[in-house]
Design a protein around this motif. Structure first.
Motif, short mmCIF file in Angstrom:
data_model
loop_
_atom_site.label_atom_id
_atom_site.label_comp_id
_atom_site.label_asym_id
_atom_site.label_seq_id
_atom_site.Cartn_x
_atom_site.Cartn_y
_atom_site.Cartn_z
N ILE A 441 0.60 -1.08 0.28
CA ILE A 441 0.17 -0.02 -0.60
C ILE A 441 1.24 0.95 0.13
CG2 ILE A 441 -1.83 -1.06 0.86
CD1 ILE A 441 -1.53 0.52 3.65
N GLY A 442 2.10 1.08 -0.27
CA GLY A 442 3.11 2.45 -0.14
C GLY A 442 3.07 2.86 1.09
N LYS A 443 2.74 2.61 2.61
CA LYS A 443 3.14 3.08 3.76
C LYS A 443 4.78 3.11 3.97
CE LYS A 443 0.83 3.31 8.02
NZ LYS A 443 0.09 2.33 9.11
N GLU A 444 5.66 3.70 4.05
CA GLU A 444 6.61 3.75 4.64
C GLU A 444 7.05 3.76 6.18
OE1 GLU A 444 9.91 6.91 2.85
OE2 GLU A 444 8.83 7.44 1.52
N ASN A 445 7.99 2.64 6.02
CA ASN A 445 8.06 2.72 7.98
C ASN A 445 9.81 3.43 8.07
OD1 ASN A 445 9.26 0.24 8.02
ND2 ASN A 445 7.18 -0.36 8.40
N ALA A 446 10.53 3.25 8.95
CA ALA A 446 12.26 2.99 9.73
C ALA A 446 12.54 1.87 8.61
CB ALA A 446 12.53 3.17 10.65
N LEU A 447 12.21 0.27 9.04
CA LEU A 447 12.45 -0.78 8.67
C LEU A 447 11.99 -0.78 6.91
CD1 LEU A 447 13.68 -3.91 9.40
CD2 LEU A 447 11.06 -4.08 9.53
N LEU A 448 11.17 -0.77 6.65
CA LEU A 448 10.95 -0.80 4.77
C LEU A 448 12.07 0.07 4.51
CD1 LEU A 448 7.56 -0.69 4.16
CD2 LEU A 448 8.71 -2.35 4.14
N ASN A 449 12.40 1.81 4.94
CA ASN A 449 13.29 2.34 4.61
C ASN A 449 14.95 1.99 4.30
OD1 ASN A 449 10.67 4.15 3.90
ND2 ASN A 449 11.49 5.49 5.47
N SER A 450 15.25 1.80 6.08
CA SER A 450 16.81 0.36 5.64
C SER A 450 17.15 0.30 5.15
CB SER A 450 16.65 0.52 7.10
OG SER A 450 16.48 -1.10 7.42
N HIS A 451 16.06 -0.64 4.02
CA HIS A 451 16.11 -2.04 3.67
C HIS A 451 16.02 -1.23 1.71
CE1 HIS A 451 16.96 -5.19 6.12
NE2 HIS A 451 16.05 -5.34 5.98
N LYS A 452 15.47 0.06 1.71
CA LYS A 452 15.11 0.66 0.37
C LYS A 452 14.80 0.15 0.05
CE LYS A 452 19.90 2.34 -0.82
NZ LYS A 452 20.35 2.94 0.76
N THR A 453 13.42 -0.73 0.57
CA THR A 453 12.10 -0.92 -0.50
C THR A 453 11.65 -0.25 -0.22
OG1 THR A 453 12.47 -3.31 1.76
CG2 THR A 453 9.74 -3.02 0.00
N ASN A 454 11.10 1.50 -0.27
CA ASN A 454 10.36 2.75 -0.57
C ASN A 454 11.00 2.11 -1.72
OD1 ASN A 454 12.94 3.21 1.03
ND2 ASN A 454 12.33 5.04 0.88
N GLU A 455 11.81 3.02 -2.17
CA GLU A 455 12.75 3.00 -3.49
C GLU A 455 11.59 1.79 -4.60
OE1 GLU A 455 16.44 4.39 -3.22
OE2 GLU A 455 16.61 5.07 -1.14
N GLN A 456 11.61 1.01 -4.14
CA GLN A 456 10.88 -0.20 -5.48
C GLN A 456 10.12 0.30 -6.13
OE1 GLN A 456 13.24 -2.74 -6.19
NE2 GLN A 456 14.43 -2.30 -3.94
N LYS A 457 10.40 -0.07 -7.56
CA LYS A 457 9.19 0.05 -8.11
C LYS A 457 8.12 -0.70 -8.47
CE LYS A 457 10.05 -3.48 -11.87
NZ LYS A 457 11.20 -3.91 -11.75
N PHE A 458 8.22 -2.17 -6.94
CA PHE A 458 6.26 -2.24 -6.75
C PHE A 458 5.33 -1.73 -5.48
CE2 PHE A 458 10.02 -5.06 -5.35
CZ PHE A 458 10.24 -4.66 -4.12
N PHE A 459 6.73 -0.47 -5.07
CA PHE A 459 6.31 0.19 -3.48
C PHE A 459 5.29 0.41 -4.14
CE2 PHE A 459 6.54 3.07 -0.06
CZ PHE A 459 6.93 2.27 0.82
N GLY A 460 3.64 0.32 -3.66
CA GLY A 460 2.52 1.04 -3.40
C GLY A 460 2.00 0.83 -4.57
#
Length: 731
Positions: A441-460
């Motif tokens: 659903i594209g909701k950022e948090n510290a854990l996801l950001n630390s693995h750069k998941t929020n920068e992936q094309k499938f984020f959200g």
């Protein structure tokens, strides 16, 4: 004498049974062969016989470690009941005085005692430990072994140290027994007891006679409970609450409403607790309102319902508490009231605990949320949690829950399952459910950001559907084994080989919509549980149960020890009027017929004569119909146009109960004129609208009507309109 004969001879001699139940025989043989044994058997499955029989057959004394004094006392009484020798079983715990302790030791020394029940705390005492070292010990059985596991719901440090304590006493086989263990708990128990070589016996956790239902919890929850209990008058039930304060409140409300209820919690003194427990066993009260302190030591086979006023902290607790219903195989209704607010409250309680414990607690709570909110087969969900497959079409008890009786809509979700599986794969299978959903659903948090998941094309990628939807889908694909939860890093989600196959070759996946309990609706879901069969003469059942209670009192035994409920029902179906006929009734037999039967046969004979009941060979049974006095009263007073409130008050009924009686009247084919009451509530157009709805509708279900009118009309208005409609159209 052959070993075979020996075993069955002992079973008959000590317990009066001709055959074993389920896995009992395999377990008993394992113990007789001096092998470490681990038994996972649901409540009511006959666990205690598994160690009691070998203990009675073997040389020496078996030590049984048990967490609760009440439980020990019950079991010791039961064993003493099957032997001439009082010393055959003893308890060794803090409740004994010096001379009693000496008597116990003397009986063990002389080889009289076969079973010694101890609390783990007692084994640590130097005087007991050194005494037991000198004795001939046959084996050690650890009951309620889940207490060993920190994943269990009752963590006690002495339990963690049992292996060392046992080794100091003697190098004997160890038997672990529990009524609830997920894979994680099972592994933990075996490891902690140092018995990875144990023979493991796991019985099915399915209790097909239990009906599972979850209702939204509203401000009216106390009324809902009273209504439910009054519909089950004359039957035993347990109501669980989380706090002592709530236990006292609910017990009081029930008492004020004329229901014989008693409270039970750790804040009451021991004498009161024992008194209340005995009242329940002897049927001097119908309902116990309790915290989970109650029931561990209760072995009452005919509890007909278990209500959870508050949702439990784990599915283990839920399974154990609901498992106190219907142990005799008769009906058992498990009703839980749920609102997400309760979960938030439980999360707050956890805030002060160590981080590791908090994590475990949150994981367990999420399983409970999943169970409450799921709209799939509840039995399948529950059994999957305990590592058991269940066929929701042909499995035993497949339709015994609210979701199966009132199925929710399904839709094709193949594409969404693919999204889910690919996100799990593309994030390297390292996240728990919450993180996976946040990614989709594209909701950022510290854990996801630390693995750069929020920068992936499938984020959200799935944000238009919301977290509730994706969480529900995760639960549904977990149960069909497309994904699994890692045991070591508990809660981390991994793909299974089935999940990988699905990604290569997707097939249809029909997803059911979950229940959403964010806003509480009025909670009046109609339960359409199976009644216990047509044809049972309910009036006679009440008389037989009264007699059973008197006979039990006279003999000093609980009523169910005279005859169990299924036997009473069978009598009210077959009308036995001789001892020989009575001995053929379900669960009676010759011995019981001769011991208790005289009064019952006499009562049934009189009843049959007075009510002119035909007893042909094929036993056609008369049903007693609706309570005719009340029926007549309602018909006469609605004819006189008396306000319905007044009719209800004069008979001490709630409005809902009066409506139920009126429904019974019109359904049995009698006309009832309540136009005057309906006119007071609804104008002509409204009546016409509802009338037209019932004309067109496929079913006259009230829940469907409530959904259709989206809150324009309430429950009572629709019910009264349905009575008017049935009376005019059908009669």
């Amino acid at each position: 004498m052959s070993k075979e004969k020996d075993l069955y001879g002992a079973l008959k001699k000590f317990f009066g049974f001709n055959q074993f139940k389920g896995l009992q025989e395999d377990v008993v043989r394992s113990i007789l062969n001096n092998e470490n044994t681990f038994v996972i058997m649901p409540t009511g499955g006959g666990k205690s016989l598994c160690y009691q029989l070998p203990a009675l057959m073997k040389e020496g004394t078996a030590i049984v470690v048990s967490p609760l004094i009440a439980l020990m006392k019950n079991q010791v009484d039961a064993i003493r009941g099957i032997s001439e020798n009082h010393g055959i079983a003893h308890v060794l715990n803090s409740s004994l005085n010096k001379s009693e302790v000496n008597q116990v030791m003397e009986d063990i020394r002389s080889g009289v005692t076969k079973l010694l029940y101890v609390a783990p705390e007692s084994l640590i005492k130097e005087e007991y430990a050194s005494f037991l070292k000198e004795q001939n010990i046959s084996f050690v059985a650890i009951d309620e072994a889940h207490c060993i596991s920190e994943w269990g719901h009752d963590f006690r440090p002495e339990y963690r140290n049992l292996r060392n304590i046992i080794k100091q006493i003697d190098n004997v086989p160890v038997i672990g027994l529990t009524a609830t263990a997920t894979e994680k708990v099972q592994e933990d128990i075996l490891k902690t007891l140092g018995m990875s070589d144990a023979n493991v016996y796991k019985a099915s956790f399915n209790r097909p006679n239990l009906f599972y239902e979850v209702r939204p919890k509203t401000k009216e929850v106390e009324k809902d409970i009273i209504r439910f209990v009054k519909q089950h008058i004359g039957k035993s039930g347990i109501i669980y609450c989380l706090s002592r304060k709530k236990v006292e409140e609910i017990a009081q409300i029930l008492q004020v409403n004329g229901i014989n209820a008693v409270p039970y919690h750790a804040g009451l003194d021991a004498k009161t607790r024992v008194k209340h427990q005995d009242m329940f066993l002897m049927e001097d009260c119908e309902v116990v309102v309790a915290t989970i302190a109650f029931g561990m030591g209760i072995d009452k086979p005919d509890v007909r319902y278990v209500i959870h006023h508050d949702i439990p902290k784990s599915l283990e607790s839920y399974y154990q508490e609901t498992g106190r219903a219907g142990r005799d195989g008769g009906e058992g209704h498990c009703l839980t009231f749920y609102s997400y607010k309760d979960i938030e409250k439980l999360e707050k309680f956890m805030a002060n605990k160590p981080v590791a414990e908090q994590e475990v607690g949150h994981a367990l709570l999420q399983e409970v949320v999943g169970y409450a909110e799921t709209s799939m087969n509840r039995r399948k969900y529950l059994l999957h949690y305990f590592g058991e497959e269940f066929d929701e079409v042909n499995g035993e008890g497949a339709d015994m829950d609210d979701n199966m009786r009132n199925p929710k809509k399904k839709h094709e979700a193949k594409e969404d399952v693919l999204i889910l599986l690919s996100v799990i794969r593309d994030t390297n299978e390292m996240y728990k459910a919450k993180e996976i959903v946040n990614t989709i659903i594209g909701k950022e948090n510290a854990l996801l950001n630390s693995h750069k998941t929020n920068e992936q094309k499938f984020f959200g990628i799935g944000k238009e559907k919301g977290s509730h939807y994706w969480m529900a889908l995760i639960r549904q694909i977990l149960v069909v084994n497309l994904i699994r939860k890692e045991i070591e890093q508990y809660g981390v989600i991994k793909l299974t080989s089935d999940g990988r196959k699905f990604m290569e070759k997707p097939t249809s996946f029909m997803m059911t919509e979950d229940h959403v309990y964010t806003t509480a609706d009025d909670g009046t879901i109609i339960t359409n549980q199976k009644s216990n069969g047509g044809g049972v003469d309910e009036k006679l059942v009440v008389m037989l149960k009264d007699l059973r209670k008197q006979v039990g009192k006279k003999q000093g035994v609980p009523p169910f020890a005279v005859f169990q409920d299924p036997s009473i029902d069978d009598m009210a179906l077959k009308y036995p009027i001789t001892l020989e006929e009575l001995s053929k009734v379900h669960g009676v037999g010759e011995g019981k017929a001769n011991k208790y039967g005289k009064d019952f046969v006499k009562l049934i004979t009189t009843y049959v004569e007075e009510n002119d009941i035909m007893r042909p060979d094929d036993l056609i049974v008369k049903s007693t119909g609706v309570n005719s006095g009340l029926k007549l009263y309602i018909i006469q007073n609605t004819d006189r146009k008396l306000p319905l409130d007044d009719i209800a008050k004069s008979k001490g009924l709630e409005m809902a109960e009066l409506i139920k009686e009126m429904e019974a009247i019109v359904y049995s084919g009698t006309k009832l004129n309540i136009d005057y009451a309906v006119d007071d509530m609804l104008d002509e157009d409204q009546q016409e609208e509802i009338h037209d709805y019932f004309m067109e509708a496929e079913s006259d279900g009230i829940q469907e009507a409530l959904d259709e009118f989206e809150g324009d009309y309430d429950d009572d208005e629709l019910r009264l309109m349905r009575i008017k409609f049935t009376s005019e159209i059908a009669n």
